[in-house]
Write a protein that holds these residues in place. Structure first.
Motif, PDB file in Angstrom:
ATOM      1  N   GLN A  25       0.794  -1.222   0.000  1.00 34.91           N
ATOM      2  CA  GLN A  25       0.000   0.000   0.000  1.00 34.91           C
ATOM      3  C   GLN A  25       0.834   1.283   0.000  1.00 34.91           C
ATOM      4  O   GLN A  25       0.496   2.220  -0.724  1.00 34.91           O
ATOM      5  CB  GLN A  25      -0.983  -0.003   1.177  1.00 34.91           C
ATOM      6  N   PRO A  26       1.926   1.388   0.786  1.00 34.02           N
ATOM      7  CA  PRO A  26       2.709   2.633   0.731  1.00 34.02           C
ATOM      8  C   PRO A  26       3.251   2.945  -0.665  1.00 34.02           C
ATOM      9  O   PRO A  26       3.244   4.100  -1.091  1.00 34.02           O
ATOM     10  CB  PRO A  26       3.841   2.381   1.728  1.00 34.02           C
ATOM     11  N   GLY A  27       3.695   1.933  -1.385  1.00 36.49           N
ATOM     12  CA  GLY A  27       4.187   2.144  -2.741  1.00 36.49           C
ATOM     13  C   GLY A  27       3.079   2.561  -3.690  1.00 36.49           C
ATOM     14  O   GLY A  27       3.274   3.418  -4.551  1.00 36.49           O
ATOM     15  N   LEU A  28       1.920   1.965  -3.532  1.00 33.63           N
ATOM     16  CA  LEU A  28       0.776   2.347  -4.367  1.00 33.63           C
ATOM     17  C   LEU A  28       0.333   3.777  -4.064  1.00 33.63           C
ATOM     18  O   LEU A  28      -0.061   4.510  -4.964  1.00 33.63           O
ATOM     19  CB  LEU A  28      -0.385   1.378  -4.151  1.00 33.63           C
ATOM     20  N   ASP A  29       0.402   4.166  -2.793  1.00 38.05           N
ATOM     21  CA  ASP A  29       0.043   5.536  -2.415  1.00 38.05           C
ATOM     22  C   ASP A  29       0.962   6.547  -3.097  1.00 38.05           C
ATOM     23  O   ASP A  29       0.515   7.602  -3.549  1.00 38.05           O
ATOM     24  CB  ASP A  29       0.095   5.722  -0.902  1.00 38.05           C
ATOM     25  N   LYS A  30       2.258   6.233  -3.174  1.00 38.74           N
ATOM     26  CA  LYS A  30       3.207   7.145  -3.823  1.00 38.74           C
ATOM     27  C   LYS A  30       2.855   7.351  -5.294  1.00 38.74           C
ATOM     28  O   LYS A  30       2.899   8.472  -5.797  1.00 38.74           O
ATOM     29  CB  LYS A  30       4.633   6.612  -3.688  1.00 38.74           C
ATOM     30  N   VAL A  31       2.511   6.287  -5.968  1.00 38.27           N
ATOM     31  CA  VAL A  31       2.143   6.379  -7.381  1.00 38.27           C
ATOM     32  C   VAL A  31       0.818   7.118  -7.536  1.00 38.27           C
ATOM     33  O   VAL A  31       0.671   7.991  -8.405  1.00 38.27           O
ATOM     34  CB  VAL A  31       2.054   4.971  -8.005  1.00 38.27           C
ATOM     35  N   ASN A  32      -0.137   6.804  -6.687  1.00 36.45           N
ATOM     36  CA  ASN A  32      -1.452   7.442  -6.772  1.00 36.45           C
ATOM     37  C   ASN A  32      -1.385   8.936  -6.476  1.00 36.45           C
ATOM     38  O   ASN A  32      -2.139   9.714  -7.064  1.00 36.45           O
ATOM     39  CB  ASN A  32      -2.430   6.756  -5.816  1.00 36.45           C
ATOM     40  N   VAL A  33      -0.504   9.349  -5.577  1.00 33.94           N
ATOM     41  CA  VAL A  33      -0.363  10.777  -5.258  1.00 33.94           C
ATOM     42  C   VAL A  33       0.158  11.528  -6.477  1.00 33.94           C
ATOM     43  O   VAL A  33      -0.312  12.622  -6.790  1.00 33.94           O
ATOM     44  CB  VAL A  33       0.549  10.979  -4.030  1.00 33.94           C
ATOM     45  N   LYS A  34       1.124  10.959  -7.174  1.00 37.87           N
ATOM     46  CA  LYS A  34       1.660  11.615  -8.376  1.00 37.87           C
ATOM     47  C   LYS A  34       0.574  11.773  -9.437  1.00 37.87           C
ATOM     48  O   LYS A  34       0.455  12.829 -10.061  1.00 37.87           O
ATOM     49  CB  LYS A  34       2.839  10.823  -8.934  1.00 37.87           C
ATOM     50  N   ASP A  35      -0.211  10.741  -9.623  1.00 38.51           N
ATOM     51  CA  ASP A  35      -1.307  10.812 -10.590  1.00 38.51           C
ATOM     52  C   ASP A  35      -2.362  11.830 -10.169  1.00 38.51           C
ATOM     53  O   ASP A  35      -2.875  12.580 -11.003  1.00 38.51           O
ATOM     54  CB  ASP A  35      -1.951   9.440 -10.769  1.00 38.51           C
ATOM     55  N   ALA A  36      -2.684  11.851  -8.881  1.00 38.48           N
ATOM     56  CA  ALA A  36      -3.691  12.795  -8.378  1.00 38.48           C
ATOM     57  C   ALA A  36      -3.206  14.225  -8.540  1.00 38.48           C
ATOM     58  O   ALA A  36      -3.985  15.113  -8.901  1.00 38.48           O
ATOM     59  CB  ALA A  36      -4.004  12.496  -6.915  1.00 38.48           C
ATOM     60  N   TRP A  37      -1.922  14.481  -8.281  1.00 36.21           N
ATOM     61  CA  TRP A  37      -1.365  15.832  -8.441  1.00 36.21           C
ATOM     62  C   TRP A  37      -1.502  16.277  -9.896  1.00 36.21           C
ATOM     63  O   TRP A  37      -1.955  17.385 -10.167  1.00 36.21           O
ATOM     64  CB  TRP A  37       0.098  15.869  -8.005  1.00 36.21           C
ATOM     65  N   ILE A  80      -4.181  20.030  -0.048  1.00 35.44           N
ATOM     66  CA  ILE A  80      -4.134  18.774   0.705  1.00 35.44           C
ATOM     67  C   ILE A  80      -5.511  18.124   0.736  1.00 35.44           C
ATOM     68  O   ILE A  80      -5.654  16.923   0.508  1.00 35.44           O
ATOM     69  CB  ILE A  80      -3.602  19.016   2.133  1.00 35.44           C
ATOM     70  N   LYS A  81      -6.525  18.934   0.993  1.00 36.44           N
ATOM     71  CA  LYS A  81      -7.890  18.414   1.059  1.00 36.44           C
ATOM     72  C   LYS A  81      -8.323  17.848  -0.295  1.00 36.44           C
ATOM     73  O   LYS A  81      -8.902  16.755  -0.362  1.00 36.44           O
ATOM     74  CB  LYS A  81      -8.843  19.529   1.502  1.00 36.44           C
ATOM     75  N   MET A  82      -8.039  18.553  -1.380  1.00 35.87           N
ATOM     76  CA  MET A  82      -8.400  18.096  -2.727  1.00 35.87           C
ATOM     77  C   MET A  82      -7.706  16.782  -3.074  1.00 35.87           C
ATOM     78  O   MET A  82      -8.325  15.861  -3.611  1.00 35.87           O
ATOM     79  CB  MET A  82      -8.017  19.145  -3.779  1.00 35.87           C
ATOM     80  N   LEU A  83      -6.413  16.693  -2.778  1.00 40.85           N
ATOM     81  CA  LEU A  83      -5.660  15.485  -3.096  1.00 40.85           C
ATOM     82  C   LEU A  83      -6.148  14.290  -2.278  1.00 40.85           C
ATOM     83  O   LEU A  83      -6.293  13.182  -2.806  1.00 40.85           O
ATOM     84  CB  LEU A  83      -4.170  15.707  -2.877  1.00 40.85           C
ATOM     85  N   ASN A  84      -6.412  14.507  -0.991  1.00 36.45           N
ATOM     86  CA  ASN A  84      -6.915  13.419  -0.145  1.00 36.45           C
ATOM     87  C   ASN A  84      -8.293  12.941  -0.608  1.00 36.45           C
ATOM     88  O   ASN A  84      -8.580  11.752  -0.579  1.00 36.45           O
ATOM     89  CB  ASN A  84      -6.940  13.835   1.322  1.00 36.45           C
ATOM     90  N   GLU A  85      -9.146  13.881  -1.024  1.00 33.72           N
ATOM     91  CA  GLU A  85     -10.458  13.492  -1.546  1.00 33.72           C
ATOM     92  C   GLU A  85     -10.313  12.701  -2.834  1.00 33.72           C
ATOM     93  O   GLU A  85     -11.034  11.730  -3.060  1.00 33.72           O
ATOM     94  CB  GLU A  85     -11.319  14.732  -1.785  1.00 33.72           C
ATOM     95  N   SER A  86      -9.372  13.102  -3.670  1.00 30.79           N
ATOM     96  CA  SER A  86      -9.135  12.388  -4.920  1.00 30.79           C
ATOM     97  C   SER A  86      -8.622  10.966  -4.659  1.00 30.79           C
ATOM     98  O   SER A  86      -8.982  10.036  -5.379  1.00 30.79           O
ATOM     99  CB  SER A  86      -8.118  13.152  -5.768  1.00 30.79           C
ATOM    100  N   LEU A  87      -7.812  10.812  -3.619  1.00 29.34           N
ATOM    101  CA  LEU A  87      -7.266   9.496  -3.267  1.00 29.34           C
ATOM    102  C   LEU A  87      -8.259   8.643  -2.499  1.00 29.34           C
ATOM    103  O   LEU A  87      -8.114   7.429  -2.425  1.00 29.34           O
ATOM    104  CB  LEU A  87      -5.987   9.663  -2.444  1.00 29.34           C
ATOM    105  N   GLY A  88      -9.241   9.276  -1.875  1.00 28.79           N
ATOM    106  CA  GLY A  88     -10.250   8.538  -1.127  1.00 28.79           C
ATOM    107  C   GLY A  88      -9.856   8.224   0.300  1.00 28.79           C
ATOM    108  O   GLY A  88     -10.563   7.493   0.988  1.00 28.79           O
ATOM    109  N   LYS A  89      -8.726   8.735   0.751  1.00 30.61           N
ATOM    110  CA  LYS A  89      -8.293   8.531   2.140  1.00 30.61           C
ATOM    111  C   LYS A  89      -7.265   9.598   2.495  1.00 30.61           C
ATOM    112  O   LYS A  89      -6.727  10.273   1.615  1.00 30.61           O
ATOM    113  CB  LYS A  89      -7.706   7.139   2.341  1.00 30.61           C
ATOM    114  N   ASP A  90      -7.011   9.762   3.785  1.00 26.69           N
ATOM    115  CA  ASP A  90      -6.060  10.776   4.251  1.00 26.69           C
ATOM    116  C   ASP A  90      -4.643  10.240   4.190  1.00 26.69           C
ATOM    117  O   ASP A  90      -4.143   9.632   5.133  1.00 26.69           O
ATOM    118  CB  ASP A  90      -6.390  11.208   5.684  1.00 26.69           C
TER     119      ASP A  90
END
Length: 98
Positions: A25-37, A80-90
């Protein structure tokens, strides 16, 4: 070998179990954050973004424009709020603009 269940499970449930069992999950979060940004900030900001890195709960974003960095610093909480909403979790608690 992985255990085999006779229950019929959906593929999404199996993938979630695989990710949890292998601590991916931590590795997937890193990839998902880049895509969300890239998706949330648009082409204007992405053209000046040189690096994005997620370390624990802090997102480090390197920008090539000091003017843009100053402008984005006023809206850190909203970003921060927009990115967390896009990811579906904090995932992100702090944003550091470099």
């Amino acid at each position: 070998m992985a255990r085999r269940n006779n229950d019929h499970l959906s593929i999404s449930d199996l993938l979630k179990e695989f990710v949890d069992n292998n601590k991916l999950q931590p590795g997937l979060d890193k990839v998902n954050v880049k895509d969300a940004w890239a998706q949330m900030m648009g082409n204007g900001v992405n053209n000046y973004t040189t690096a994005i890195q997620l370390e624990r709960d802090t997102l480090y974003v390197q920008l090539s424009s000091s003017v843009l960095r100053e402008e984005l610093s006023y809206g850190k909480d909203k970003i921060i709020k927009m990115l967390n909403e896009s990811l579906g979790k904090d995932v992100i608690k702090k944003l550091v603009l470099r």
